[in-house]
Design a protein around this motif. Structure first.
Motif, mmCIF file in Angstrom:
data_model
loop_
_atom_site.group_PDB
_atom_site.id
_atom_site.type_symbol
_atom_site.label_atom_id
_atom_site.label_comp_id
_atom_site.label_asym_id
_atom_site.label_seq_id
_atom_site.Cartn_x
_atom_site.Cartn_y
_atom_site.Cartn_z
ATOM 1 N N LEU A 35 49.532 26.814 33.477
ATOM 2 C CA LEU A 35 50.370 25.319 32.367
ATOM 3 C C LEU A 35 48.898 25.663 31.425
ATOM 4 N N ILE A 36 48.098 25.338 31.963
ATOM 5 C CA ILE A 36 46.410 25.652 31.060
ATOM 6 C C ILE A 36 46.980 26.803 30.034
ATOM 7 N N PHE B 216 55.919 21.428 39.593
ATOM 8 C CA PHE B 216 55.471 21.496 41.007
ATOM 9 C C PHE B 216 54.042 21.725 41.055
ATOM 10 N N SER B 217 53.796 21.682 39.690
ATOM 11 C CA SER B 217 52.194 21.575 39.299
ATOM 12 C C SER B 217 51.908 20.379 39.835
ATOM 13 N N SER C 63 45.620 18.525 40.171
ATOM 14 C CA SER C 63 45.984 20.146 40.553
ATOM 15 C C SER C 63 45.333 20.721 39.277
ATOM 16 N N TYR C 64 45.677 18.996 37.720
ATOM 17 C CA TYR C 64 44.618 19.562 37.092
ATOM 18 C C TYR C 64 42.841 19.424 36.897
ATOM 19 N N ALA C 65 42.937 17.958 37.159
ATOM 20 C CA ALA C 65 41.801 17.692 37.872
ATOM 21 C C ALA C 65 40.936 19.233 38.395
ATOM 22 N N ASN D 108 49.700 24.693 44.270
ATOM 23 C CA ASN D 108 50.212 23.614 43.183
ATOM 24 C C ASN D 108 48.845 24.392 42.009
ATOM 25 N N PRO D 109 47.602 24.457 42.063
ATOM 26 C CA PRO D 109 46.015 24.441 40.824
ATOM 27 C C PRO D 109 46.938 25.847 40.274
#
Length: 262
Positions: free
Chosen positions: A231-232, A30-31, A43-45, A224-225
């Motif tokens: 997870l981070i 999903f992320s 999303s991670y960025a 999503n973020p």
């Protein structure tokens, strides 16, 4: 005699692994979603480039370090002296240490704000008041780590040996007792770090932007973020736990006890 291969153990390990891995894999998928049948690390960025992420995690990390330092400064001499000179007070100390488990965090916050009402602004309007709440919140974990470490060594023999060599109380505590508590102190420190990074109630009610408050904010505004941030956060916690395991094994291998058998 070697034990035979057990399929039941393999099945239970497999089921247990699925129980933990399936939610993580679903969250990861999903992320990474960026649209219909499109995946990427946008999303991670977004999270890693957000100033709020860096500020909140740095704030929580400083609070965790402050909590660890203040807790150890308070508890290591206290537990040492109670075990050495006042063993009858151990039940009282243990009872006090479990009170944060009994009192909900929201009640603890209200009590702290009421207690320090009228205190100077340099205290009540700064993270120092939150630090006091965190020290109370981490008390059960730090106390049990320190107490277990004290129980594992013969503090009476170590103290008598150091005194026979002319050492004072400060030298005994800092150069004899504390080095023998390295694994216990690391255990309590990393556990406190993980707890403070995930603490939400006290920081939110005291209006501080901690890492957990930032996670809640992103979860309410960005889907999503929010999954990426989850997870981070999970990776940071596991990195702390793996660091504890690695450092603990190394410290345990290098640790030697001074002053006779246990």
């Amino acid at each position: 005699m070697k034990r035979g291969f057990s399929w039941s153990k393999v099945v239970w390990i497999f089921l247990g692994s699925l129980y933990f891995l399936i939610p993580l894999l679903a969250t990861l998928q999903f992320s990474l979603e960026e649209g219909r049948d499109r995946y990427g690390f946008g999303s991670y960025a977004f999270i890693l480039s957000d100033p709020g992420f860096r500020q909140s995690i740095w704030f929580s990390f400083k609070m965790a370090v402050g909590t660890v330092v203040l807790s150890l400064v308070l508890l290591v001499p206290t537990v040492y002296w109670v075990r050495l000179r006042m063993p009858r007070l151990r039940p009282v100390l243990e009872f006090v240490s479990i009170m944060p488990f009994v009192v909900p965090p929201i009640v603890l916050v209200v009590g702290i704000l009421t207690l320090y009402r009228g205190a100077p602004q340099w205290f009540v309007a700064t993270p120092l008041i939150l630090l006091c709440g965190y020290v109370i919140h981490a008390l059960p974990y730090v106390y049990r780590s320190v107490d277990a470490g004290m129980q594992a060594i013969n503090i009476h023999t170590l103290t008598e040996a150091a005194q026979s060599l002319g050492a004072g109380w400060r030298t005994i505590l800092l150069r004899v007792i504390v080095p023998n508590l390295r694994v216990a102190l690391l255990s309590g420190s990393f556990l406190t770090l993980a707890i403070i990074l995930g603490e939400y109630t006290m920081a939110s009610l005291m209006l501080f932007s901690s890492f957990a408050v930032y996670i809640a904010y992103i979860g309410q505004s960005q889907a999503n973020p929010a999954a990426a941030l989850t997870l981070i956060s999970f990776a940071i916690t596991w990195a702390a736990m793996l660091g504890l395991s690695a450092i603990g094994r190394r410290a345990g291998a290098d640790q030697t006890q001074i002053g006779g058998a246990r």
